[in-house]
Design a protein around this motif. Structure first.
Motif, PDB file in Angstrom:
ATOM      1  N   SER A  36       1.411  -1.222  -0.373  1.00  0.00           N
ATOM      2  CA  SER A  36      -0.495   0.273  -0.057  1.00  0.00           C
ATOM      3  C   SER A  36       1.221   1.261  -0.190  1.00  0.00           C
ATOM      4  N   PRO A  37       1.751   1.727   0.758  1.00  0.00           N
ATOM      5  CA  PRO A  37       3.133   2.640   0.752  1.00  0.00           C
ATOM      6  C   PRO A  37       3.980   2.716  -0.786  1.00  0.00           C
ATOM      7  N   TYR A  38       3.936   1.980  -0.551  1.00  0.00           N
ATOM      8  CA  TYR A  38       4.829   2.149  -1.994  1.00  0.00           C
ATOM      9  C   TYR A  38       3.764   2.112  -2.895  1.00  0.00           C
ATOM     10  N   MET A  39       2.437   1.646  -4.218  1.00  0.00           N
ATOM     11  CA  MET A  39       1.078   2.572  -4.808  1.00  0.00           C
ATOM     12  C   MET A  39       1.063   3.436  -4.566  1.00  0.00           C
ATOM     13  N   PHE A  40       0.905   3.546  -3.008  1.00  0.00           N
ATOM     14  CA  PHE A  40       0.603   5.424  -2.404  1.00  0.00           C
ATOM     15  C   PHE A  40       1.618   6.252  -3.666  1.00  0.00           C
ATOM     16  N   LEU A  41       2.615   6.000  -3.018  1.00  0.00           N
ATOM     17  CA  LEU A  41       3.753   6.789  -3.772  1.00  0.00           C
ATOM     18  C   LEU A  41       3.775   7.366  -5.082  1.00  0.00           C
ATOM     19  N   PHE A  42       3.612   5.924  -5.477  1.00  0.00           N
ATOM     20  CA  PHE A  42       4.136   5.469  -7.207  1.00  0.00           C
ATOM     21  C   PHE A  42       2.432   6.418  -8.080  1.00  0.00           C
ATOM     22  N   ILE A  43       1.325   6.533  -7.222  1.00  0.00           N
ATOM     23  CA  ILE A  43       0.100   6.785  -7.878  1.00  0.00           C
ATOM     24  C   ILE A  43       0.287   8.164  -7.467  1.00  0.00           C
ATOM     25  N   ALA A  44       0.801   8.703  -6.720  1.00  0.00           N
ATOM     26  CA  ALA A  44       1.326  10.633  -5.950  1.00  0.00           C
ATOM     27  C   ALA A  44       1.597  11.252  -6.788  1.00  0.00           C
ATOM     28  N   GLU A  45       3.485   9.992  -7.576  1.00  0.00           N
ATOM     29  CA  GLU A  45       4.133  10.483  -7.886  1.00  0.00           C
ATOM     30  C   GLU A  45       3.332  11.161  -9.885  1.00  0.00           C
ATOM     31  N   GLY A  46       2.298   9.731 -10.258  1.00  0.00           N
ATOM     32  CA  GLY A  46       2.317  10.034 -11.500  1.00  0.00           C
ATOM     33  C   GLY A  46       0.912  11.399 -11.552  1.00  0.00           C
ATOM     34  N   LEU A  47       0.226  11.554 -11.118  1.00  0.00           N
ATOM     35  CA  LEU A  47      -0.566  12.207 -10.624  1.00  0.00           C
ATOM     36  C   LEU A  47       0.197  14.184 -10.203  1.00  0.00           C
ATOM     37  N   SER A  48       1.043  14.289  -9.495  1.00  0.00           N
ATOM     38  CA  SER A  48       2.221  15.142  -9.426  1.00  0.00           C
ATOM     39  C   SER A  48       2.365  15.705 -11.131  1.00  0.00           C
ATOM     40  N   ALA A  49       2.656  14.828 -12.066  1.00  0.00           N
ATOM     41  CA  ALA A  49       4.011  15.020 -12.944  1.00  0.00           C
ATOM     42  C   ALA A  49       2.534  14.844 -14.240  1.00  0.00           C
ATOM     43  N   LEU A  50       1.337  14.414 -13.778  1.00  0.00           N
ATOM     44  CA  LEU A  50       0.274  15.200 -14.830  1.00  0.00           C
ATOM     45  C   LEU A  50      -0.113  16.408 -14.628  1.00  0.00           C
ATOM     46  N   LEU A  51      -0.278  16.675 -12.840  1.00  0.00           N
ATOM     47  CA  LEU A  51      -0.663  18.037 -12.774  1.00  0.00           C
ATOM     48  C   LEU A  51       0.597  19.495 -13.151  1.00  0.00           C
ATOM     49  N   SER A  52       2.217  18.886 -12.821  1.00  0.00           N
ATOM     50  CA  SER A  52       2.876  19.927 -13.624  1.00  0.00           C
ATOM     51  C   SER A  52       2.331  20.198 -14.797  1.00  0.00           C
ATOM     52  N   LYS A  53       2.377  18.793 -15.731  1.00  0.00           N
ATOM     53  CA  LYS A  53       2.580  18.962 -17.641  1.00  0.00           C
ATOM     54  C   LYS A  53       1.057  19.688 -17.375  1.00  0.00           C
ATOM     55  N   ALA A  54      -0.248  20.186 -16.806  1.00  0.00           N
ATOM     56  CA  ALA A  54      -1.488  20.532 -16.817  1.00  0.00           C
ATOM     57  C   ALA A  54      -1.254  22.251 -16.355  1.00  0.00           C
ATOM     58  N   GLU A  55      -0.751  22.290 -15.842  1.00  0.00           N
ATOM     59  CA  GLU A  55       0.332  23.334 -15.238  1.00  0.00           C
ATOM     60  C   GLU A  55       0.627  24.392 -16.335  1.00  0.00           C
ATOM     61  N   ARG A  56       2.303  23.587 -16.829  1.00  0.00           N
ATOM     62  CA  ARG A  56       3.331  24.175 -18.453  1.00  0.00           C
ATOM     63  C   ARG A  56       2.083  24.613 -19.601  1.00  0.00           C
ATOM     64  N   LYS A  58      -0.647  25.384 -19.470  1.00  0.00           N
ATOM     65  CA  LYS A  58      -1.988  26.422 -19.458  1.00  0.00           C
ATOM     66  C   LYS A  58      -2.668  25.667 -18.707  1.00  0.00           C
ATOM     67  N   ARG A  59      -3.336  24.463 -18.839  1.00  0.00           N
ATOM     68  CA  ARG A  59      -4.736  24.369 -18.659  1.00  0.00           C
ATOM     69  C   ARG A  59      -5.137  24.498 -17.007  1.00  0.00           C
ATOM     70  N   VAL A  60      -4.590  23.961 -15.419  1.00  0.00           N
ATOM     71  CA  VAL A  60      -4.711  24.974 -14.569  1.00  0.00           C
ATOM     72  C   VAL A  60      -3.832  26.042 -14.546  1.00  0.00           C
ATOM     73  N   GLU A  61      -4.703  26.737 -12.857  1.00  0.00           N
ATOM     74  CA  GLU A  61      -3.445  26.955 -12.434  1.00  0.00           C
ATOM     75  C   GLU A  61      -3.168  26.978 -10.726  1.00  0.00           C
ATOM     76  N   GLY A  62      -2.496  27.841 -10.521  1.00  0.00           N
ATOM     77  CA  GLY A  62      -1.595  27.202  -9.209  1.00  0.00           C
ATOM     78  C   GLY A  62      -2.938  27.674  -8.167  1.00  0.00           C
ATOM     79  N   ILE A  63      -2.841  28.064  -6.962  1.00  0.00           N
ATOM     80  CA  ILE A  63      -3.704  28.497  -5.682  1.00  0.00           C
ATOM     81  C   ILE A  63      -2.851  29.588  -4.828  1.00  0.00           C
ATOM     82  N   LYS A  64      -2.959  30.023  -4.241  1.00  0.00           N
ATOM     83  CA  LYS A  64      -2.584  30.785  -2.859  1.00  0.00           C
ATOM     84  C   LYS A  64      -2.875  30.401  -1.920  1.00  0.00           C
TER      85      LYS A  64
END
Length: 72
Positions: A36-56, A58-64
């Protein structure tokens, strides 16, 4: 009733203020299982990469998080 809470999970997320279609997982992991902990890290890393790509792209924006905080 308790099993229904465990076996009828579905997710929906907001992307740019719009709710996505419902996501119904077809497989699951037991909480506390050795992988379970390894799967969580694996999925969280993938989600982070997808969000970073979407931000680059300009499909999503960061928040304050508070007034005066940097936006990214």
């Amino acid at each position: 009733m308790m099993m229904a809470c465990v076996t009828t999970v579905s997710y929906s997320i907001l992307v740019n203020g719009h709710q996505t279609e419902t996501i119904v997982p077809t497989r699951g992991l037991r909480q506390g299982g050795p992988i379970s902990p390894y799967m969580f890290l694996f999925i969280a890393e993938g989600l982070s990469a997808l969000l970073s790509k979407a931000e680059r792209e300009k499909r999503v924006e960061g928040i304050k998080v508070k007034r005066g905080a940097p936006s990214n």
